[in-house]
Design an enzyme around this catalytic site. Structure first.
Site, PDB file in Angstrom:
ATOM      1  N   GLU A 147      28.188  49.387 -10.932  1.00 36.11           N
ATOM      2  CA  GLU A 147      28.982  48.439 -10.149  1.00 36.11           C
ATOM      3  C   GLU A 147      29.577  47.408 -11.083  1.00 36.11           C
ATOM      4  O   GLU A 147      28.943  47.036 -12.086  1.00 36.11           O
ATOM      5  CB  GLU A 147      28.103  47.724  -9.114  1.00 36.11           C
ATOM      6  CG  GLU A 147      27.315  48.656  -8.218  1.00 36.11           C
ATOM      7  CD  GLU A 147      26.207  47.928  -7.462  1.00 36.11           C
ATOM      8  OE1 GLU A 147      26.354  46.718  -7.216  1.00 36.11           O
ATOM      9  OE2 GLU A 147      25.196  48.570  -7.141  1.00 36.11           O
ATOM     10  N   LYS A 179      30.385  43.751 -12.306  1.00 35.46           N
ATOM     11  CA  LYS A 179      29.678  42.479 -12.166  1.00 35.46           C
ATOM     12  C   LYS A 179      30.713  41.394 -11.874  1.00 35.46           C
ATOM     13  O   LYS A 179      31.523  41.058 -12.733  1.00 35.46           O
ATOM     14  CB  LYS A 179      28.911  42.155 -13.444  1.00 35.46           C
ATOM     15  CG  LYS A 179      28.003  40.946 -13.335  1.00 35.46           C
ATOM     16  CD  LYS A 179      27.163  40.796 -14.591  1.00 35.46           C
ATOM     17  CE  LYS A 179      26.186  39.630 -14.426  1.00 35.46           C
ATOM     18  NZ  LYS A 179      26.858  38.335 -14.255  1.00 35.46           N
ATOM     19  N   ASP A 181      32.398  37.767 -11.064  1.00 32.54           N
ATOM     20  CA  ASP A 181      32.193  36.420 -11.574  1.00 32.54           C
ATOM     21  C   ASP A 181      32.465  35.417 -10.465  1.00 32.54           C
ATOM     22  O   ASP A 181      33.598  34.968 -10.260  1.00 32.54           O
ATOM     23  CB  ASP A 181      33.135  36.173 -12.768  1.00 32.54           C
ATOM     24  CG  ASP A 181      32.558  35.140 -13.729  1.00 32.54           C
ATOM     25  OD1 ASP A 181      31.390  34.776 -13.557  1.00 32.54           O
ATOM     26  OD2 ASP A 181      33.282  34.703 -14.632  1.00 32.54           O
ATOM     27  N   TYR A 206      26.918  43.771  -2.604  1.00 33.83           N
ATOM     28  CA  TYR A 206      26.362  44.741  -3.555  1.00 33.83           C
ATOM     29  C   TYR A 206      24.908  45.144  -3.298  1.00 33.83           C
ATOM     30  O   TYR A 206      24.356  45.946  -4.036  1.00 33.83           O
ATOM     31  CB  TYR A 206      26.481  44.227  -4.988  1.00 33.83           C
ATOM     32  CG  TYR A 206      25.873  42.859  -5.246  1.00 33.83           C
ATOM     33  CD1 TYR A 206      24.499  42.659  -5.243  1.00 33.83           C
ATOM     34  CD2 TYR A 206      26.691  41.768  -5.512  1.00 33.83           C
ATOM     35  CE1 TYR A 206      23.954  41.420  -5.494  1.00 33.83           C
ATOM     36  CE2 TYR A 206      26.160  40.511  -5.770  1.00 33.83           C
ATOM     37  CZ  TYR A 206      24.795  40.347  -5.758  1.00 33.83           C
ATOM     38  OH  TYR A 206      24.253  39.116  -6.002  1.00 33.83           O
ATOM     39  N   LYS A 228      27.174  43.416 -20.450  1.00 29.83           N
ATOM     40  CA  LYS A 228      28.222  42.395 -20.536  1.00 29.83           C
ATOM     41  C   LYS A 228      29.324  42.860 -21.486  1.00 29.83           C
ATOM     42  O   LYS A 228      29.047  43.310 -22.607  1.00 29.83           O
ATOM     43  CB  LYS A 228      27.638  41.062 -21.029  1.00 29.83           C
ATOM     44  CG  LYS A 228      26.511  40.516 -20.178  1.00 29.83           C
ATOM     45  CD  LYS A 228      26.915  40.239 -18.744  1.00 29.83           C
ATOM     46  CE  LYS A 228      27.650  38.950 -18.551  1.00 29.83           C
ATOM     47  NZ  LYS A 228      26.843  37.762 -18.603  1.00 29.83           N
ATOM     48  N   CYS A 282      14.478  11.569 -36.587  1.00 28.37           N
ATOM     49  CA  CYS A 282      14.934  11.661 -35.202  1.00 28.37           C
ATOM     50  C   CYS A 282      16.152  10.767 -34.991  1.00 28.37           C
ATOM     51  O   CYS A 282      16.115   9.577 -35.346  1.00 28.37           O
ATOM     52  CB  CYS A 282      13.812  11.243 -34.249  1.00 28.37           C
ATOM     53  SG  CYS A 282      14.323  11.210 -32.517  1.00 28.37           S
ATOM     54  N   CYS A 304      14.867   7.787 -32.302  1.00 29.26           N
ATOM     55  CA  CYS A 304      13.837   6.777 -32.573  1.00 29.26           C
ATOM     56  C   CYS A 304      13.546   6.597 -34.058  1.00 29.26           C
ATOM     57  O   CYS A 304      12.764   5.729 -34.436  1.00 29.26           O
ATOM     58  CB  CYS A 304      12.547   7.122 -31.827  1.00 29.26           C
ATOM     59  SG  CYS A 304      11.730   8.624 -32.448  1.00 29.26           S
ATOM     60  N   CYS A 335      10.495  16.026 -33.160  1.00 25.74           N
ATOM     61  CA  CYS A 335      10.151  14.612 -33.293  1.00 25.74           C
ATOM     62  C   CYS A 335       8.757  14.436 -32.704  1.00 25.74           C
ATOM     63  O   CYS A 335       8.553  14.694 -31.511  1.00 25.74           O
ATOM     64  CB  CYS A 335      11.159  13.737 -32.538  1.00 25.74           C
ATOM     65  SG  CYS A 335      10.613  12.016 -32.385  1.00 25.74           S
ATOM     66  N   CYS A 393       9.734   8.106 -27.768  1.00 25.87           N
ATOM     67  CA  CYS A 393      11.110   8.551 -28.004  1.00 25.87           C
ATOM     68  C   CYS A 393      11.803   8.696 -26.645  1.00 25.87           C
ATOM     69  O   CYS A 393      11.391   9.510 -25.812  1.00 25.87           O
ATOM     70  CB  CYS A 393      11.090   9.886 -28.752  1.00 25.87           C
ATOM     71  SG  CYS A 393      12.727  10.488 -29.211  1.00 25.87           S
TER      72      CYS A 393
END
Length: 665
Positions: free
Chosen positions: A111, A113, A115, A222, A309, A403, A406, A421, A427
């Site tokens: 089938e 696919k 969108d 489907y 895909k 980081c 922080c 971190c 943080c």
């Protein structure tokens, strides 16, 4: 003819004209004549309200207003699909399913696919009842009033079909309709919509169904979901669904072998751009419904289906700057900030660079011209660099050492791809991220509280962790930006209601590293309470089915941290469910502890899912394939002959459905 008979006759006639026009694409009446008949029916219904029908053709024009879309739990979970990107992936998938089935005799359906926006339509006794979006697969939003306006969806079923069922499909916006909408918007000096998929999805959540009715939405179906065993194959079910009025695409095809699947894929990879709607791949399904049941599901996907895909669209643009994001677990993700570029219908400005190794492997630098594509046409990613366009003054990328939020020095453990971190409780993005995860739909599902509000609450000093949410008062929340009294009350009510969320979801909500939904369920089932889990030793943890060293160590680390102990104690005090409920434990025993079962065939007293649940509720484990570790095979009618041979070869006891029921009783 009585008034009631006249109304019924008009309804049937208009439904047939709708079907001819919107499903068969073969108009049997002019638009003018259709409108005259529709107005005649509308007048009769208004004059005779006792004959009102929620599924009348007059209800398709909209008019109802939906302020809040109710969250509905799906009767049957809407799984996502596993993706493949090459023919080798499809061959590997076929090997896996044939190994489980114990046969090479597998037939497939192919089938396209679509969108769009996934939808679940419920019918009872041939009457349309409700429409619910996919959501997170477990629950979605009810959008019945809006979906009724889509003329290709039948509201009444006539003919020989199953009585109570769900139809799964995709709400789409055909390309010509999308183009017309944008022409009108541009003429009215409004911004054009970006792509058909997002526009279709957004249409379902418009509050005024009259506005939805103006949009040329369509619905392609489907899957038939039913407990009735009327059809033996997926294809047969869809063919019969088409006969009774559902718009099942005629592009669906039976494939007797994987080679025929490849033929279908190759054909539509070239021809997909000729279609009137967007498609980004092919869905391949095992056609035999009994084999689908045999294969079952993983924690995320059906084993009997896979999506292939098509190759993603690719563009090139300039990488202006590399910045770094901090996730809720402290994981650092490098982000490519790009010169904006159009890709697969959207404007792309940023793309993930994954980690330091990926940057080094591709030799990515700022000011490079890079090739960008959408992984599975959803998430943009950089797949390479155009070295012919690299500036002469280019310098290698030096990965961040501290980081960005922080300033704490980053750490990276052996075998881990990402930097982290370690400043877990100091943080800001980690604090906010953990709370956002805690309130999310799959976790505590707190209504009336979103990510932006969480960040605002933290900045205002009202919360520093997820346990602080339970101290909030309406009067504290009302002064916040864009917060009215009703919104504040809804938030507090949502927080209070979250105390009813079952332990397995609370455990997932805590955000213990590597403890996802599926792992949380296994741990909750095994340990029964947070106290048992947090006092468990490393050895006790790794003895739990599918719990490895990494997860076990993460739980031990979490349980030994004073901050986490204090958080758990506070959650206990406010009444959050930190143990499996008494009701859940009532039907659970250890009768089958340590025993592995394979379920095969068709059953009569219990459904296959009920049988599997009974095994797990009594401490057993369900496996999809027979091995030396298998203790019993519960065999129904039509058990696969190859499975039978394998069971006999390995000397594994085969028991009937009744034998199993006697065993647990």
């Amino acid at each position: 003819m009585t008034i009631q008979q006249k109304i019924q006759s008009l309804k049937e006639e208009l439904n047939q004209h709708n079907y001819n026009y919107y499903v068969l694409d073969n108009a049997s009446i002019s638009d003018f004549d259709f409108d005259i008949k529709l107005k005649e029916l509308e007048k009769l219904e208004q004059e005779n309200p006792e004959f009102f029908d929620a599924n009348s053709p007059t209800q398709r024009v909209g008019g109802s207003i939906t302020k809040n879309f109710e969250t509905i739990t799906h009767k049957n979970r809407m799984y996502s699909l596993d993706n493949s990107y090459s023919k080798e992936d499809l061959l590997d998938w076929e090997k896996r399913i044939q190994k489980i089935l114990g046969t090479t005799e597998t037939e497939y359906t192919c089938e396209l696919k679509f969108d769009g926006a996934s939808i679940n339509l419920t019918y009872e006794n041939g009457q349309f009842q409700k429409a619910v979006t996919r959501g997170d697969g477990f629950q979605g939003d009810e959008v019945t009033n809006n979906v009724k306006t889509i003329r290709s969806i039948p509201l009444t079923i006539k003919g020989d079909f199953v009585s109570d069922f769900e139809m799964r499909g995709e709400i789409i916006l055909p390309l010509d309709g999308f183009a017309k909408m944008n022409i009108e918007r541009l003429e009215n000096n409004e911004e054009a919509y970006r792509n058909p998929r997002n526009t279709a999805s957004g249409s379902l959540k418009l509050q005024d169904s009259t506005e939805v009715a103006k949009r040329p939405l369509d619905c392609l179906l489907y899957q038939v979901v039913t407990s009735e065993r009327k059809y033996k194959t997926h294809f047969e079910g869809l063919e019969n669904a088409r006969k009774v009025g559902f718009k099942v695409p005629k592009t669906i095809k039976l494939a007797k072998s994987i080679d025929e699947v490849f033929e279908f894929v190759n054909h539509w990879d070239k021809k997909r751009h000729d279609l009137p709607y967007e498609t980004d791949g092919v869905v391949i399904k095992v056609n035999n419904l009994q084999q689908q049941e045999e294969l079952g599901y993983t924690s995320k996907y059906p084993r009997w289906a896979i999506a292939y895909k098509f190759k993603a669209e690719q563009v090139s643009t300039i990488l202006n700057e590399i910045t770094y994001q901090v996730g809720r677990t402290g994981a650092i993700t490098p982000v490519a900030n790009l010169e904006p570029v159009q890709l697969a219908g959207t404007t792309v400005k940023r793309a993930s660079l994954h980690n330091a190794d990926q940057i080094e492997k591709l030799n990515i630098r700022e000011n490079d011209t890079v090739f960008v594509e959408k992984g599975g046409e959803i998430i943009p990613k950089i797949i390479g660099v155009d070295f012919t366009k690299r500036p002469e003054n280019s310098t290698p990328t030096i990965y961040a050492t501290h980081c960005p939020e922080c300033g704490t020095e980053l750490v990276r453990t052996d075998g881990d791809a990402k930097h982290y971190c370690p400043n877990e409780f100091g943080c800001a993005p980690q604090i906010t991220g953990r709370i956002q995860h805690f309130i999310s739909r799959k976790a505590m599902d707190i209504e009336g509280l979103g990510g932006e509000t969480v960040d605002l609450l933290r900045k205002e000093g009202l919360i520093q962790n997820y346990a602080d949410l339970y101290d909030l008062k309406v009067e504290q929340v009302i002064p916040l930006e864009r917060m009215a009294e009703k919104s504040a009350q809804n938030m507090i009510n949502g927080i209070e209601k979250s105390k009813e969320i079952p332990f397995e979801k609370v455990l997932f909500a805590l955000g213990i590293r590597f403890v996802g939904e599926t792992v949380a369920k296994k741990l909750a089932k095994h340990f029964k309470s947070i106290d048992n889990l947090m006092t468990a030793t490393f050895e006790e943890l790794i003895n739990v089915d599918e719990i490895g060293d990494r997860i076990a160590q993460s739980i031990v680390d979490f349980s030994n941290d004073l901050n986490n102990i204090q958080l758990i104690n506070k959650l206990k005090e406010v009444g959050v469910q930190l143990a499996v409920s008494v009701e859940s434990l009532e039907n659970q025993t250890d009768k089958l502890q340590g025993q592995i079962f394979v379920v095969s065939g068709v059953f009569h007293q219990m459904s296959r899912n009920e049988l599997k649940k009974a095994i797990e509720d009594n401490g057993g484990k369900v496996s999809s394939s027979i091995s030396k570790k298998t203790n019993f095979i519960v065999a129904g009618d039509n058990m696969g002959p190859s499975k039978l041979i394998k069971a006999e070869t390995l000397g594994i006891p085969i028991i009937t459905e009744q034998d199993f029921i006697d065993k647990i009783n």
